[in-house]
Design an enzyme around this catalytic site. Structure first.
Site, PDB file in Angstrom:
ATOM      1  CB  SER A 243      18.096  81.154 -65.860  1.00  0.00           C
ATOM      2  OG  SER A 243      17.706  82.210 -66.639  1.00  0.00           O
TER       3      SER A 243
ATOM      4  CG  PHE B 297      30.858  65.450 -52.590  1.00  0.00           C
ATOM      5  CD1 PHE B 297      30.898  64.699 -53.680  1.00  0.00           C
ATOM      6  CD2 PHE B 297      29.764  64.996 -51.549  1.00  0.00           C
ATOM      7  CE1 PHE B 297      30.192  63.484 -53.851  1.00  0.00           C
ATOM      8  CE2 PHE B 297      29.091  63.734 -51.822  1.00  0.00           C
ATOM      9  CZ  PHE B 297      29.139  63.176 -52.678  1.00  0.00           C
ATOM     10  NE  ARG B 298      34.660  73.083 -50.969  1.00  0.00           N
ATOM     11  CZ  ARG B 298      35.797  73.795 -50.767  1.00  0.00           C
ATOM     12  NH1 ARG B 298      36.970  73.307 -50.667  1.00  0.00           N
ATOM     13  NH2 ARG B 298      35.582  75.101 -50.636  1.00  0.00           N
ATOM     14  CG  HIS B 299      32.182  71.372 -58.200  1.00  0.00           C
ATOM     15  ND1 HIS B 299      32.586  72.609 -58.845  1.00  0.00           N
ATOM     16  CD2 HIS B 299      33.134  70.547 -58.103  1.00  0.00           C
ATOM     17  CE1 HIS B 299      33.936  72.546 -59.259  1.00  0.00           C
ATOM     18  NE2 HIS B 299      34.551  71.167 -58.678  1.00  0.00           N
TER      19      HIS B 299
ATOM     20  CD  GLU C 149      29.674  59.779 -50.138  1.00  0.00           C
ATOM     21  OE1 GLU C 149      29.062  60.868 -49.620  1.00  0.00           O
ATOM     22  OE2 GLU C 149      30.838  59.445 -50.397  1.00  0.00           O
TER      23      GLU C 149
ATOM     24  CG  LEU D 100      23.320  71.614 -70.179  1.00  0.00           C
ATOM     25  CD1 LEU D 100      24.199  70.424 -70.431  1.00  0.00           C
ATOM     26  CD2 LEU D 100      22.666  72.075 -71.425  1.00  0.00           C
TER      27      LEU D 100
ATOM     28  NE  ARG E  41      37.194  70.515 -59.114  1.00  0.00           N
ATOM     29  CZ  ARG E  41      37.691  70.994 -58.082  1.00  0.00           C
ATOM     30  NH1 ARG E  41      39.026  70.695 -57.924  1.00  0.00           N
ATOM     31  NH2 ARG E  41      37.190  70.981 -56.683  1.00  0.00           N
TER      32      ARG E  41
HETATM   33  C1  LIG Z   1      42.158  73.669 -59.513  1.00  0.00           C
HETATM   34  C2  LIG Z   1      41.151  73.756 -58.066  1.00  0.00           C
HETATM   35  C3  LIG Z   1      42.120  74.075 -57.034  1.00  0.00           C
HETATM   36  C4  LIG Z   1      41.222  74.180 -55.606  1.00  0.00           C
HETATM   37  N1  LIG Z   1      41.721  74.273 -54.610  1.00  0.00           N
HETATM   38  C5  LIG Z   1      41.262  74.311 -53.420  1.00  0.00           C
HETATM   39  C6  LIG Z   1      41.793  74.491 -52.190  1.00  0.00           C
HETATM   40  O1  LIG Z   1      43.143  74.546 -52.262  1.00  0.00           O
HETATM   41  N2  LIG Z   1      41.234  74.756 -50.874  1.00  0.00           N
HETATM   42  C7  LIG Z   1      39.760  74.875 -51.212  1.00  0.00           C
HETATM   43  O2  LIG Z   1      38.973  75.022 -50.029  1.00  0.00           O
HETATM   44  N3  LIG Z   1      39.153  74.651 -52.230  1.00  0.00           N
HETATM   45  C8  LIG Z   1      40.053  74.544 -53.632  1.00  0.00           C
HETATM   46  N4  LIG Z   1      39.004  74.457 -54.759  1.00  0.00           N
HETATM   47  C9  LIG Z   1      37.474  74.350 -54.608  1.00  0.00           C
HETATM   48  C10 LIG Z   1      37.134  75.803 -55.144  1.00  0.00           C
HETATM   49  O3  LIG Z   1      37.510  76.983 -54.427  1.00  0.00           O
HETATM   50  C11 LIG Z   1      35.668  75.850 -55.168  1.00  0.00           C
HETATM   51  O4  LIG Z   1      35.037  75.427 -53.990  1.00  0.00           O
HETATM   52  C12 LIG Z   1      35.320  74.744 -56.124  1.00  0.00           C
HETATM   53  O5  LIG Z   1      36.080  74.790 -57.390  1.00  0.00           O
HETATM   54  C13 LIG Z   1      33.655  74.794 -56.482  1.00  0.00           C
HETATM   55  O6  LIG Z   1      33.565  75.962 -57.300  1.00  0.00           O
HETATM   56  P1  LIG Z   1      32.078  76.160 -57.900  1.00  0.00           P
HETATM   57  O7  LIG Z   1      32.053  77.453 -58.725  1.00  0.00           O
HETATM   58  O8  LIG Z   1      31.481  75.221 -58.659  1.00  0.00           O
HETATM   59  O9  LIG Z   1      31.132  76.379 -56.564  1.00  0.00           O
HETATM   60  P2  LIG Z   1      29.585  76.137 -56.128  1.00  0.00           P
HETATM   61  O10 LIG Z   1      29.707  76.098 -54.538  1.00  0.00           O
HETATM   62  O11 LIG Z   1      29.337  75.153 -56.902  1.00  0.00           O
HETATM   63  O12 LIG Z   1      29.079  77.524 -56.638  1.00  0.00           O
HETATM   64  C14 LIG Z   1      28.435  77.978 -57.963  1.00  0.00           C
HETATM   65  C15 LIG Z   1      28.810  79.481 -57.913  1.00  0.00           C
HETATM   66  O13 LIG Z   1      27.887  79.955 -57.233  1.00  0.00           O
HETATM   67  C16 LIG Z   1      28.365  81.129 -56.712  1.00  0.00           C
HETATM   68  N5  LIG Z   1      28.328  81.012 -55.327  1.00  0.00           N
HETATM   69  C17 LIG Z   1      28.456  80.003 -54.423  1.00  0.00           C
HETATM   70  N6  LIG Z   1      28.531  80.173 -53.149  1.00  0.00           N
HETATM   71  C18 LIG Z   1      28.513  81.642 -53.039  1.00  0.00           C
HETATM   72  C19 LIG Z   1      28.540  82.307 -51.838  1.00  0.00           C
HETATM   73  N7  LIG Z   1      28.653  81.973 -50.691  1.00  0.00           N
HETATM   74  N8  LIG Z   1      28.726  83.901 -52.031  1.00  0.00           N
HETATM   75  C20 LIG Z   1      28.397  84.194 -53.687  1.00  0.00           C
HETATM   76  N9  LIG Z   1      28.385  83.318 -54.626  1.00  0.00           N
HETATM   77  C21 LIG Z   1      28.461  82.149 -54.388  1.00  0.00           C
HETATM   78  C22 LIG Z   1      29.709  81.335 -57.342  1.00  0.00           C
HETATM   79  O14 LIG Z   1      29.275  82.245 -58.357  1.00  0.00           O
HETATM   80  C23 LIG Z   1      30.093  80.018 -57.679  1.00  0.00           C
HETATM   81  O15 LIG Z   1      31.188  80.014 -58.707  1.00  0.00           O
HETATM   82  C24 LIG Z   1      39.880  74.206 -55.928  1.00  0.00           C
HETATM   83  C25 LIG Z   1      39.053  74.110 -57.269  1.00  0.00           C
HETATM   84  C26 LIG Z   1      39.953  74.169 -58.350  1.00  0.00           C
HETATM   85  C27 LIG Z   1      39.145  73.853 -59.505  1.00  0.00           C
END
Ligand SMILES: Cc1cc2nc3c(=O)[nH]c(=O)nc-3n(C[C@H](O)[C@H](O)[C@H](O)COP(=O)(O)OP(=O)(O)OC[C@H]3O[C@@H](n4cnc5c(N)ncnc54)[C@H](O)[C@@H]3O)c2cc1C
Length: 217
Positions: free
Chosen positions: A56, A78-80, A88, A174, A184
């Protein structure tokens, strides 16, 4: 594609709120203490926090960026979600000439990988690049023709390719940037998104010389 030297891409820090000391003082408030300058003990504390998942304090520094990348990269970006805010450009309202990313090397499919590609290009690289460019040009031409025919931009955009650039303002903590970059920069991530993560990695180390390497370790 090098986002820092490519005229179409953009990876620009607009504002940095906080520094390594921000992390230290967020942690030290537990003991009602404050550091006024970063000393060795503070660097050790940052290391301890990062290594022991006390995350934190790393949420407090915030970085605001202006990013421009092809839509197929932004879709992954945007998946992060956690720790980020984004706004945007909207192609519902904007109808300027779309900019499109056209690679000069088309990486070959790797039959041994479920996701990804070989580092080498296909044999017919030049001919297929040209095929790709023709297709993009045709898409942009059709888009312009649709606008000319008074089609609304929000409808006409449906013809534009995934390689079209999009631009957004992003504010993230950060810690959020470190998580994104770790995921990534992995060799399994697509080469194009790795380049944007690499650009951010190089920028963050300058603003957070102690915290960033510890979070990325
Ligand atoms: C090399 C690679 C390949 C990938 N391939 C695919 C693919 O084929 N298909 C696909 O759909 N995605 C794919 N992804 C996307 C992946 O599944 C994640 O959505 C993405 O990496 C974002 O992760 P994040 O931990 O930053 O997510 P964020 O959504 O930013 O979440 C951050 C953290 O919060 C926690 N968190 C978030 N939401 C929840 C929840 N609902 N329940 C419990 N804890 C939670 C987790 O600890 C998570 O790590 C890929 C990612 C990478 C890096």
């Amino acid at each position: 594609m090098d986002p820092l030297n490519d005229t179409k891409s953009r990876v620009e820090i607009l504002e940095v709120m906080g520094n390594d000391l921000t992390v230290v003082n967020a942690a030290r408030v537990s003991f009602s203490k404050t550091s006024t300058a970063l000393v060795d003990a503070d660097a050790k504390l940052i290391k301890y926090l990062a290594r022991n998942n006390h995350i934190s304090p790393f949420f407090h520094p915030q970085i605001r960026m202006r990013l421009k990348m092809p839509i197929f990269v932004a879709r992954e970006w945007f998946r992060h979600t956690i720790g980020f805010a984004r706004n945007e450009v909207s192609r519902r309202y904007v109808d300027s000439e779309p900019e499109v990313y056209i690679p000069v090397e088309l990486r070959a499919r790797d039959p041994n990988l479920k996701q990804g590609s070989k580092t080498e290009s296909i044999e017919d690289n030049i001919a297929v690049c040209s095929l790709m460019k023709d297709s993009m040009d045709k898409a942009v031409e059709t888009y312009n023709a649709m606008l000319e025919a008074k089609v609304a931009p929000e409808v006409a955009r449906g013809v534009l390719p995934q390689s079209m650039y999009t631009e957004f303002i992003e504010t993230g903590s950060l810690y959020a940037y470190a998580r994104l970059c770790k995921l990534r920069l992995d060799p399994h991530a697509q080469a194009e998104i790795r380049q944007y993560a690499d650009a951010i990695d190089r920028m963050m180390i300058r603003s957070f010389p102690v915290s960033w390497p510890e979070l990325m370790a």
